[in-house]
Write a protein that holds these residues in place. Structure first.
Motif, short mmCIF file in Angstrom:
data_model
loop_
_atom_site.label_atom_id
_atom_site.label_comp_id
_atom_site.label_asym_id
_atom_site.label_seq_id
_atom_site.Cartn_x
_atom_site.Cartn_y
_atom_site.Cartn_z
N TYR A 71 0.84 -1.20 0.00
CA TYR A 71 0.00 0.00 0.00
C TYR A 71 0.87 1.25 0.00
O TYR A 71 1.91 1.30 0.66
CB TYR A 71 -0.92 0.02 1.21
N THR A 72 0.47 2.25 -0.75
CA THR A 72 1.27 3.46 -0.87
C THR A 72 0.41 4.63 -1.33
O THR A 72 -0.67 4.43 -1.90
CB THR A 72 2.42 3.24 -1.89
N GLU A 73 0.89 5.83 -1.08
CA GLU A 73 0.24 7.03 -1.62
C GLU A 73 0.86 7.41 -2.95
O GLU A 73 0.25 8.12 -3.74
CB GLU A 73 0.35 8.19 -0.62
N LEU A 74 2.11 6.98 -3.18
CA LEU A 74 2.81 7.24 -4.43
C LEU A 74 3.04 5.94 -5.17
O LEU A 74 3.26 4.89 -4.55
CB LEU A 74 4.15 7.94 -4.15
N ASN A 75 3.00 5.99 -6.49
CA ASN A 75 3.19 4.79 -7.29
C ASN A 75 4.29 5.02 -8.33
O ASN A 75 4.16 5.90 -9.17
CB ASN A 75 1.88 4.41 -8.00
N PRO A 76 5.40 4.26 -8.26
CA PRO A 76 5.68 3.18 -7.31
C PRO A 76 5.97 3.71 -5.91
O PRO A 76 6.21 4.91 -5.72
CB PRO A 76 6.92 2.50 -7.91
#
Length: 205
Positions: A71-76
């Motif tokens: 899970y993240t707010e930025l991708n990648p």
């Protein structure tokens, strides 16, 4: 004569509804959920408003990393974007396991989240997990070692053996965390020392 049908049912109010929702969270029973509800009621209304707004925006703000599945707010995510990470891939069952291992400060490589374990009785088969993506990453990123960090359960063992089999034709060495983790245990509840010993004592498969 059965009089139970004549007894009026207690109407479900807002407190009951919120208690029911909280009690569905892992580790929370009905009593604990009730305490949370009354804590919110006793708090400033601004706190409840902020909590509600954060929950509404939560699923929009947090997403899965397209590379590792965490899970993240930025991708990648920050870990996948860090080019200083070693070409060693730690395979875990769930996204929360990434945070547990990161907090141990014992691993400086990359991660791959399977999204579960193989459990045919529960309808979870290899194709339901991100094993195909794992194989592609090992080859594309020239991974030199794959650490299987599944929980030491029957399902975890089955998954580890399956992954070992599908990766046998790659150049990567396959290892698994040592027995510092108790049988039937859960990574989420492992302390830092146990994780440290597990990483240092991992074995080749």
């Amino acid at each position: 004569m059965n009089y139970s049908n004549n007894v009026p049912r207690k109407p479900i109010n807002a407190i009951d509804r919120l208690t029911s929702l909280f009690s569905r969270l892992p580790g929370l029973g009905k009593k604990s959920a009730g305490r949370l509800v009354y804590h919110i009621l006793d708090s400033d209304p601004g706190y409840a408003r902020s909590l509600g707004e954060e929950l509404l925006a939560f699923h929009q703000a947090i997403k899965r990393c397209s590379r590792c599945g965490s899970y993240t707010e930025l991708n990648p995510c920050a870990i996948c974007s860090d080019e200083s990470r070693e070409p060693v891939l730690c395979v875990v069952e769930r996204a929360q396991d990434v945070r547990v291992i990161e907090e141990s400060k014992e691993f400086g490589g990359r991660f791959h989240v399977l999204g579960g374990v193989i459990a045919p009785l529960e309808g979870v088969n290899p194709e339901d997990l991100s094993i195909g993506e794992l194989i592609a990453r090992v080859r594309k990123e020239e991974i030199r070692e794959v650490i299987l960090a599944m929980n030491p359960t029957v399902e975890g063992d089955t998954t580890a053996l399956y992954i070992q089999k599908v990766l046998k034709n790659t150049e990567a060495t396959i290892t698994r965390l040592a027995s510092g983790l108790p049988v039937g245990g859960d990574l989420e509840y492992a302390d830092r020392l146990t994780l440290s010993r597990s990483f240092r004592g991992r074995i080749r498969m």
